[in-house]
Design an enzyme around this catalytic site. Structure first.
Site, PDB file in Angstrom:
ATOM      1  CE  LYS A   1     -18.363   1.251   5.228  1.00  0.00           C
ATOM      2  NZ  LYS A   1     -18.406   0.268   4.122  1.00  0.00           N
TER       3      LYS A   1
ATOM      4  CD  GLU B   1      -3.405   8.381   1.712  1.00  0.00           C
ATOM      5  OE1 GLU B   1      -3.130   8.577   0.515  1.00  0.00           O
ATOM      6  OE2 GLU B   1      -2.567   8.485   2.622  1.00  0.00           O
TER       7      GLU B   1
ATOM      8  CB  CYS C   1      -4.818   4.246  -5.003  1.00  0.00           C
ATOM      9  SG  CYS C   1      -3.498   3.671  -3.940  1.00  0.00           S
TER      10      CYS C   1
ATOM     11  CD  GLU D   1      -8.673   5.852  -9.623  1.00  0.00           C
ATOM     12  OE1 GLU D   1      -9.783   6.169  -9.143  1.00  0.00           O
ATOM     13  OE2 GLU D   1      -7.703   5.539  -8.922  1.00  0.00           O
TER      14      GLU D   1
HETATM   15  P1  NAD Z   1     -15.464   3.917  -2.615  1.00  0.00           P
HETATM   16  O1  NAD Z   1     -15.261   5.373  -2.460  1.00  0.00           O
HETATM   17  O2  NAD Z   1     -16.620   3.441  -3.394  1.00  0.00           O
HETATM   18  O3  NAD Z   1     -15.596   3.215  -1.190  1.00  0.00           O
HETATM   19  C1  NAD Z   1     -14.594   3.343  -0.191  1.00  0.00           C
HETATM   20  C2  NAD Z   1     -15.237   3.145   1.167  1.00  0.00           C
HETATM   21  O4  NAD Z   1     -16.133   4.236   1.405  1.00  0.00           O
HETATM   22  C3  NAD Z   1     -16.069   1.873   1.299  1.00  0.00           C
HETATM   23  O5  NAD Z   1     -15.892   1.325   2.590  1.00  0.00           O
HETATM   24  C4  NAD Z   1     -17.498   2.394   1.145  1.00  0.00           C
HETATM   25  O6  NAD Z   1     -18.455   1.591   1.801  1.00  0.00           O
HETATM   26  C5  NAD Z   1     -17.393   3.746   1.842  1.00  0.00           C
HETATM   27  N1  NAD Z   1     -18.421   4.720   1.452  1.00  0.00           N
HETATM   28  C6  NAD Z   1     -19.145   4.758   0.308  1.00  0.00           C
HETATM   29  N2  NAD Z   1     -19.992   5.813   0.337  1.00  0.00           N
HETATM   30  C7  NAD Z   1     -19.799   6.444   1.518  1.00  0.00           C
HETATM   31  C8  NAD Z   1     -20.345   7.609   2.124  1.00  0.00           C
HETATM   32  N3  NAD Z   1     -21.289   8.330   1.517  1.00  0.00           N
HETATM   33  N4  NAD Z   1     -19.888   7.981   3.330  1.00  0.00           N
HETATM   34  C9  NAD Z   1     -18.910   7.280   3.948  1.00  0.00           C
HETATM   35  N5  NAD Z   1     -18.365   6.160   3.444  1.00  0.00           N
HETATM   36  C10 NAD Z   1     -18.795   5.758   2.232  1.00  0.00           C
HETATM   37  O7  NAD Z   1     -14.093   3.356  -3.198  1.00  0.00           O
HETATM   38  P2  NAD Z   1     -13.771   1.867  -3.648  1.00  0.00           P
HETATM   39  O8  NAD Z   1     -14.478   1.600  -4.934  1.00  0.00           O
HETATM   40  O9  NAD Z   1     -13.984   0.944  -2.491  1.00  0.00           O
HETATM   41  O10 NAD Z   1     -12.188   1.962  -3.891  1.00  0.00           O
HETATM   42  C11 NAD Z   1     -11.639   2.363  -5.097  1.00  0.00           C
HETATM   43  C12 NAD Z   1     -11.108   3.781  -5.006  1.00  0.00           C
HETATM   44  O11 NAD Z   1     -10.247   3.900  -3.898  1.00  0.00           O
HETATM   45  C13 NAD Z   1     -10.288   4.165  -6.205  1.00  0.00           C
HETATM   46  O12 NAD Z   1     -10.606   5.468  -6.618  1.00  0.00           O
HETATM   47  C14 NAD Z   1      -8.859   4.115  -5.682  1.00  0.00           C
HETATM   48  O13 NAD Z   1      -7.955   4.934  -6.381  1.00  0.00           O
HETATM   49  C15 NAD Z   1      -9.045   4.549  -4.269  1.00  0.00           C
HETATM   50  N6  NAD Z   1      -7.940   4.070  -3.423  1.00  0.00           N
HETATM   51  C16 NAD Z   1      -7.027   4.987  -2.964  1.00  0.00           C
HETATM   52  C17 NAD Z   1      -5.938   4.558  -2.205  1.00  0.00           C
HETATM   53  C18 NAD Z   1      -4.907   5.521  -1.704  1.00  0.00           C
HETATM   54  O14 NAD Z   1      -4.167   5.178  -0.796  1.00  0.00           O
HETATM   55  N7  NAD Z   1      -4.796   6.730  -2.247  1.00  0.00           N
HETATM   56  C19 NAD Z   1      -5.811   3.198  -1.899  1.00  0.00           C
HETATM   57  C20 NAD Z   1      -6.756   2.309  -2.378  1.00  0.00           C
HETATM   58  C21 NAD Z   1      -7.830   2.768  -3.133  1.00  0.00           C
END
Ligand code: NAD
Length: 503
Positions: free
Chosen positions: A199, A274, A308, A405
């Site tokens: 997804k 992650e 991240c 963050e």
């Molecule tokens: P997000 O949590 O908003 O979304 C991530 C994914 O989750 C998207 O595909 C979104 O559609 C999905 N999602 C949203 N709500 C959901 C739910 N209720 N159930 C299941 N899936 C759902 O994050 P973002 O804004 O896309 O990304 C930024 C964040 O990701 C930052 O906090 C960043 O630090 C983190 N990040 C972490 C890593 C790592 O490897 N640790 C890498 C990249 C980004």
């Protein structure tokens, strides 16, 4: 319901044109990849993708429904019983290697798509393509080199532990590094023989779709990789709550991670989370500043700070503090923000919403001293989401901007008096993803590396160039579980113990 299908989206061989910034990626990108076919979402609904460099419509993607998610999971289960499940480890590895070669073949197009979609400078997007190819290469090569074990037990027993696949694995992907994160999680899972349901993010996912096309061209059997674009609250939630997935790899924000883990817990499905970070770099008075300064700055502003593992806190020993401030400020003043495809230091941030979040943090910095900032280039007055990177200083390491963050181009520089205080400040947040230590003193390197709470510690560097071989993941609120390296193959498999009595 009979779904309309198309063989190809045309994304992987999309022609790169000269003035990409105003391009509309106008292909039938509004499809899901289910069971090897590109199909309309059940309700034939779409989501608009916006080009962050100009705020205009870039393309449309499918809005997958709960039923689409169900269909994708079923397709993955069938692939495990038949085609994909029958492949040997060697055969799986060869398909991944073929995918890696095709990623290189289409690298120019993939980089342009990622740059337009995410708003990241083109050369950073090119690095992401290389990383995607490298993940496929690493795990393709590793597929037939991961073994179980035998255990010496009582003499009339032979005990072996088989390393087996998990089954259907779900992969929920954020928008900031679509190619890299798909690469690191899918490659390891497929190498272990699992079938995947991905997804991608509703904010940026064109390269995820192009990747689906590449997998098909490489001969990955139908159903082994399914891609269902859609909203998190709809497709993402349905995937996280499914009883029929056997593992969830989630990369994204803390709050969504908690929600995904809560849903998975109802079905006793294991998760890898992650999440985010507030990663420090600790600079001691004997550090090689000539080497350190570019790392201190670049690790904070890469992808406009939307990483991240972005280094958003710079802790500096008081005796060299003013020198570091001056050198970092000098670099900041030369940083340029421009439309992504023009490839300056920073592109736009992903969305208006993200811009508002970062602006609200900037407002919270009003009691901090602004040391320096970059500047916006021509072409940034066009409704895109541009923000100049900013360097602030404070002695108050408990300040919310030094604890939370931000996910934008803001770095905070903080002085410390001694090693003990540096460790205390470094460990003062709820996060623990990455950290670095800059010192020439070998004993101190090890002492501090052991004392700082983070999944990865770098000494006299930051990030080790991405290193796909190096296990990666967080502690505390940065998540749990490890991806990358061989460790990921363990996460995407399980041991079965066979105790054979032959007395
Ligand atoms: P997000 O949590 O908003 O979304 C991530 C994914 O989750 C998207 O595909 C979104 O559609 C999905 N999602 C949203 N709500 C959901 C739910 N209720 N159930 C299941 N899936 C759902 O994050 P973002 O804004 O896309 O990304 C930024 C964040 O990701 C930052 O906090 C960043 O630090 C983190 N990040 C972490 C890593 C790592 O490897 N640790 C890498 C990249 C980004």
């Amino acid at each position: 319901m009979q779904l309309r299908q198309s063989q190809n989206l045309g994304l992987k061989d999309w022609e790169v044109k000269a003035n990409m910034v105003n391009e509309l990626v106008w292909f039938p990108t509004n499809k899901c990849l289910i069971d090897g076919a590109w199909v309309d979402s059940e309700l034939n609904n779409e989501i608009e993708l916006i080009n962050p460099s100009n705020g205009r419509l870039l393309s449309r993607i499918a809005r997958a429904s709960k039923n689409d998610v169900k269909n994708a999971i079923s397709a993955a289960s069938v692939a495990l019983e038949k085609t994909w499940g029958e492949k040997t480890a060697l055969e799986r590895g060869r398909i991944l290697l073929k995918m890696s070669q095709l990623v290189i073949k289409y690298s120019k197009n993939l980089a342009h798509l990622e740059s337009l979609d995410v708003g990241k400078p083109l050369s950073q997007a090119k690095n992401d393509v290389i990383a995607l190819a490298r993940y496929l290469e690493f795990y393709g090569g590793a597929a037939d080199k991961i073994h179980g074990m035998t255990i010496p037990f009582q003499n009339d027993f032979s005990v072996s532990c088989l390393r087996e696949r998990l089954g259907v694995t779900a992969h929920i992907i954020p928008w900031n590094y679509p190619m890299q994160i798909i690469g690191r999680s899918i490659s390891a899972s497929l190498a272990m023989g699992n079938a995947c349901v991905v997804k991608p993010s509703e904010e940026a996912c064109l390269t995820a779709l192009a990747f689906g096309e590449i997998a098909t061209e490489a001969g990955l059997p139908a159903g082994a990789l399914n891609i269902i674009p859609g909203f998190g609250f709809e497709a993402g939630q349905a995937l996280a709550a499914s009883k029929k997935v056997n593992h969830i790899s989630f990369t994204g924000s803390l709050l969504t991670g908690i929600s995904v883990q809560t849903a998975a817990a109802q079905n006793v499905v294991p998760t890898t989370l992650e999440l985010g970070g507030k990663s420090p770099q600790i600079v001691f008075d004997d550090a090689n500043l000539k080497r350190a300064i570019p790392f201190l700055v670049n690790a904070g502003i890469q992808n406009s700070g939307q990483t991240c593992s972005a280094s958003s806190r710079i802790l500096v020993h008081e005796t060299i503090y003013r020198d570091v401030v001056e050198k970092m400020s000098g670099m900041y003043k030369n940083l340029r923000v421009a439309p992504a495809i023009e490839d300056y230091d920073l592109g736009p941030v992903i969305s208006r919403r993200q811009m508002d979040i970062i602006t609200s943090y900037q407002n919270k910095c009003s009691d901090l001293k602004l040391l320096a900032e970059g500047s916006l280039m021509e072409g940034t007055n066009n409704q895109g989401y541009y923000m100049s990177p900013k360097l602030f200083e404070t002695e108050n390491y408990r300040h919310s901007v030094a604890q939370e963050e931000i996910f934008g181009p803001i770095q905070i520089i903080i002085p410390f008096k001694n090693e003990q205080e540096a460790i205390k400040i470094a460990n003062s947040t709820d996060y623990g993803l990455v950290a670095s230590v800059w010192t020439e003193n070998g004993s101190r390197q090890l002492r501090v590396a052991k004392a700082v709470k983070a999944g990865q510690i770098f000494v006299n560097n930051y990030g080790a160039g991405g290193g796909v071989e190096l296990p990666f993941g967080g502690i505390g609120r940065s998540g749990h579980g490890r991806e990358k390296g061989f460790e990921s193959l363990y996460s995407f498999s399980q041991l079965k113990t066979i105790a054979n009595f032959h007395g």
